[in-house]
Design an enzyme around this catalytic site. Structure first.
Site, PDB file in Angstrom:
ATOM      1  CD  GLU A 141      76.921  40.528   3.885  1.00 29.33           C
ATOM      2  OE1 GLU A 141      77.070  41.741   4.026  1.00 29.33           O
ATOM      3  OE2 GLU A 141      75.812  39.978   3.723  1.00 29.33           O
ATOM      4  NE  ARG A 142      81.354  36.265  10.963  1.00 28.99           N
ATOM      5  CZ  ARG A 142      82.307  35.369  11.167  1.00 28.99           C
ATOM      6  NH1 ARG A 142      82.280  34.200  10.515  1.00 28.99           N
ATOM      7  NH2 ARG A 142      83.303  35.602  11.996  1.00 28.99           N
ATOM      8  CD  GLU A 189      75.774  31.075   5.438  1.00 27.35           C
ATOM      9  OE1 GLU A 189      76.945  30.779   5.231  1.00 27.35           O
ATOM     10  OE2 GLU A 189      75.280  32.161   5.118  1.00 27.35           O
ATOM     11  CG  LEU A 212      90.584  27.183   5.564  1.00 25.75           C
ATOM     12  CD1 LEU A 212      90.741  26.598   6.964  1.00 25.75           C
ATOM     13  CD2 LEU A 212      91.696  26.679   4.651  1.00 25.75           C
ATOM     14  CD  GLN A 213      81.832  26.736   4.891  1.00 18.60           C
ATOM     15  OE1 GLN A 213      82.225  27.055   6.004  1.00 18.60           O
ATOM     16  NE2 GLN A 213      80.573  26.415   4.636  1.00 18.60           N
ATOM     17  N   GLY A 238      94.082  31.926   3.809  1.00 19.54           N
ATOM     18  CA  GLY A 238      93.065  31.956   2.768  1.00 19.54           C
ATOM     19  C   GLY A 238      91.699  31.501   3.262  1.00 19.54           C
ATOM     20  NE  ARG A 290      75.872  38.097  11.478  1.00 17.77           N
ATOM     21  CZ  ARG A 290      77.156  37.803  11.514  1.00 17.77           C
ATOM     22  NH1 ARG A 290      77.749  37.350  10.444  1.00 17.77           N
ATOM     23  NH2 ARG A 290      77.841  37.960  12.622  1.00 17.77           N
TER      24      ARG A 290
END
Length: 273
Positions: free
Chosen positions: A62-63, A95, A43-44, A41, A22
């Site tokens: 990466e995001r 992913e 979360l994952q 923050g 990407r």
């Protein structure tokens, strides 16, 4: 997760995966994510692998990593995986594909790299990543577009349907010319396909492309619905065209085995040798 552990890692100790397929990140989506990370923050956790002592490489997320850097947080929650080099691209691709975050050209480039890196067939790749063989084949064809048209597809100006229709033209110049018309006139995929058909008819009759007129898109609205229904049913590209005296249905297939599959769906059990 087997072969992994959870850690809080300095953001600056992580580098992006150089083989991440990407390349485009929507600015509005990123701004929203940055705001969320700044307020509550991450979360994952991201997924990384250790490449040197205290240094990590991204496998997934990466995001989230970019948003964390932009929000000036110093650390990010991460799952450290012990992943072999030849699994990195596959993991990143899976992913992104399953989150629908790759544009068609990025997806095509990732498929090509997977085929080359793992030295596998399109059928094997389809099985490994949960995609149909025709879908992979049709996506790879987009890499045959001229660069100017590829840029429009990557930017989302042209859809993958438009792009596949353009591949029916004979030269890069014709593809670029029609791509400009699609953008300028807001042509539908059906209108684009008919323009390509007329271009072929004009060429065979010695008629200049400039004299061809695009058909009314309203006439083909129901044909579009039929073609989309067949595409979903057969899991491959189906085109329906209607001329003055007769129509035609074209069904794409990638191999004899894929043809066998289509024949079984349609109801014909006899195999073609």
């Amino acid at each position: 997760m087997e072969g992994a552990e959870f850690r809080s890692i300095p953001v600056d100790a992580i580098q992006p995966n150089p083989r991440q397929p990407r390349t485009e990140f929507d600015e509005d989506d990123m701004a929203e994510l940055i705001h969320s990370v700044r307020e509550i923050g991450v979360l994952q956790p991201v997924v990384v692998r250790e490449v040197d002592e205290g240094q990590y490489e991204l496998v997934m997320g990466e995001r989230r990593w970019r948003a964390t850097k932009a929000s000036r947080r110093r650390e990010i929650p991460a799952i450290v995986r012990f992943t072999a080099d030849d699994n990195l691209l596959r993991d990143a691709l899976l992913e992104n594909i399953h989150r629908s975050q790759l544009n068609p050209l990025e997806e095509a480039a990732a498929y090509r790299q997977l085929l080359d890196d793992f030295n596998c067939t399109q059928d094997e790749l389809a099985s490994r990543i949960g995609r149909s063989r025709p879908q992979i084949s049709n996506t790879l064809r987009l890499m045959k577009l001229p660069p100017a048209v590829q840029r429009r597809v990557a930017a989302g100006v042209l859809s993958s349907g438009h792009a596949r229709a353009l591949l029916g033209l004979s030269t890069p110049e014709e593809m670029e010319e029609l791509a400009k018309r699609i953008v300028a006139e807001g042509l539908s995929v059906r209108a684009t396909e008919e323009a390509v058909t007329l271009a072929h008819q004009g060429a065979s009759n010695g008629v200049s492309r400039g004299t061809n007129r695009l058909p009314s898109t309203a006439r083909y609205q129901q044909l579009d619905e039929y073609a989309e229904a067949l595409t979903d049913r057969l899991d491959t590209q189906v085109k329906i065209t209607l001329g003055a005296k007769k129509g035609r249905i074209a069904i794409d297939f990638g191999s004899i085995e894929d043809l066998h599959r289509l024949m079984e769906i349609i109801g014909e059990q006899q195999r073609v040798s």
